[in-house]
Design a protein around this motif. Sequence first.
Motif, mmCIF file in Angstrom:
data_model
loop_
_atom_site.group_PDB
_atom_site.id
_atom_site.type_symbol
_atom_site.label_atom_id
_atom_site.label_comp_id
_atom_site.label_asym_id
_atom_site.label_seq_id
_atom_site.Cartn_x
_atom_site.Cartn_y
_atom_site.Cartn_z
ATOM 1 N N ALA A 142 -14.996 30.281 -4.823
ATOM 2 C CA ALA A 142 -16.230 29.531 -5.061
ATOM 3 C C ALA A 142 -15.994 28.028 -4.990
ATOM 4 O O ALA A 142 -16.832 27.279 -4.457
ATOM 5 N N GLN A 143 -14.855 27.568 -5.505
ATOM 6 C CA GLN A 143 -14.542 26.140 -5.456
ATOM 7 C C GLN A 143 -14.372 25.671 -4.009
ATOM 8 O O GLN A 143 -14.769 24.551 -3.664
ATOM 9 N N CYS A 148 -16.527 22.527 0.384
ATOM 10 C CA CYS A 148 -16.984 22.393 1.773
ATOM 11 C C CYS A 148 -18.442 21.935 1.823
ATOM 12 O O CYS A 148 -18.838 21.192 2.724
ATOM 13 N N GLY A 149 -19.238 22.375 0.839
ATOM 14 C CA GLY A 149 -20.621 21.913 0.773
ATOM 15 C C GLY A 149 -20.705 20.409 0.599
ATOM 16 O O GLY A 149 -21.577 19.748 1.189
ATOM 17 N N GLU A 150 -19.806 19.858 -0.192
ATOM 18 C CA GLU A 150 -19.755 18.397 -0.356
ATOM 19 C C GLU A 150 -19.202 17.715 0.887
ATOM 20 O O GLU A 150 -19.777 16.753 1.403
ATOM 21 N N GLY A 225 -10.381 22.025 1.770
ATOM 22 C CA GLY A 225 -9.172 22.519 1.122
ATOM 23 C C GLY A 225 -8.554 21.486 0.193
ATOM 24 O O GLY A 225 -8.146 21.806 -0.934
ATOM 25 N N PHE A 226 -8.490 20.234 0.647
ATOM 26 C CA PHE A 226 -7.962 19.147 -0.190
ATOM 27 C C PHE A 226 -8.808 18.985 -1.451
ATOM 28 O O PHE A 226 -8.283 18.901 -2.569
ATOM 29 N N HIS A 227 -10.110 18.958 -1.269
ATOM 30 C CA HIS A 227 -11.044 18.791 -2.384
ATOM 31 C C HIS A 227 -10.889 19.938 -3.385
ATOM 32 O O HIS A 227 -10.844 19.728 -4.605
ATOM 33 N N MET A 228 -10.800 21.170 -2.873
ATOM 34 C CA MET A 228 -10.647 22.331 -3.746
ATOM 35 C C MET A 228 -9.348 22.267 -4.546
ATOM 36 O O MET A 228 -9.327 22.542 -5.753
ATOM 37 N N ILE A 230 -7.631 19.647 -5.422
ATOM 38 C CA ILE A 230 -7.767 18.621 -6.460
ATOM 39 C C ILE A 230 -8.527 19.178 -7.660
ATOM 40 O O ILE A 230 -8.101 19.051 -8.815
ATOM 41 N N ASN A 231 -9.674 19.815 -7.392
ATOM 42 C CA ASN A 231 -10.487 20.361 -8.478
ATOM 43 C C ASN A 231 -9.740 21.425 -9.271
ATOM 44 O O ASN A 231 -9.792 21.463 -10.508
ATOM 45 N N LEU A 232 -9.047 22.317 -8.571
ATOM 46 C CA LEU A 232 -8.302 23.367 -9.253
ATOM 47 C C LEU A 232 -7.157 22.782 -10.078
ATOM 48 O O LEU A 232 -6.893 23.229 -11.200
ATOM 49 N N GLY A 233 -6.460 21.806 -9.517
ATOM 50 C CA GLY A 233 -5.364 21.183 -10.244
ATOM 51 C C GLY A 233 -5.831 20.529 -11.524
ATOM 52 O O GLY A 233 -5.196 20.666 -12.587
ATOM 53 N N LEU A 234 -6.956 19.815 -11.449
ATOM 54 C CA LEU A 234 -7.490 19.170 -12.651
ATOM 55 C C LEU A 234 -7.959 20.207 -13.665
ATOM 56 O O LEU A 234 -7.794 20.025 -14.878
#
Length: 274
Positions: A142-143, A148-150, A225-228, A230-234
């Motif tokens: 989902a992330q 990708c939507g962003e 993928g990069f954005h995801m 980052i979000n998962l890491g945080l």
Amino acid sequence: MGNADGQTLARPDAAGALPGAGPRGRITAKAAVFLTVAFLAAGALGAAQAGTPIPTEVVQLTQFGPALGVAVVAVLWRGEIRSLLSGVLRGGARFGARGALLLATAPLIVALCAAVYDLVTGDVRFTGPSGLDNPLALIVVAQFIGACGEELGWRCLLQPLLRTRCGPLASSVTVGLLWGVWHVRVFAQDPAYAGAFLLATVSLSVVLGSALERMRGSRLLFAGGFHMLINLGLLLFMDEESGAVLPMVLFALAGLTAAVVWTLGTKRAAGPAR
């Protein structure tokens, strides 16, 4: 970016800008329509999520606001926008190394800010999969979709659009600022938190802009993928969502470090090419 079939790359002019997006006024109109829809749609989707069973830990519906902005702009300027978006999902083997380096940068940013946080506070912030309210596999999928939507809007439309009029650094900083302001709820936090957040979005935007420069295909997959990551890491290693200033400041500084490295590396690589 390239022609309609996505097979060639446009050459930048003396100022470093790319041709092919029409008169300046029409570029302003496209950007204005995109931003208006992205902001309004994100607000509407955020309000709507409260009435759904979808947890924000899994995905935030606001992330699809930029995608809706792209859809509206594509309807109004179909031919020109198709040219800008051409090759968004097409890959090319010779861009694999750069894409892999971009994806590797995300966990390095998180690791750096988490390590410094531990050094400063003596507290390792880690939430294991068992500590999450939802299955990790569901969150990952989902992330990625939400990211990708962003990125369909920020890095696949607005970045190439601004790139037709200015260089990669200026366009990346501009997109980063707009991307940060788009997260309007952050300004309800401490001013230091909001300022660090803006520095983080600008820094991450510079990393993405440097990595995606001249990449004619798979921009969406690599950016998403990069954005995801980052979000998962945080989510797993930091607690900046609590509104605490220190983790957000450390995240911003880690992102700034990565942005400087990517910018210098890109300039060094571009020197021999010229």
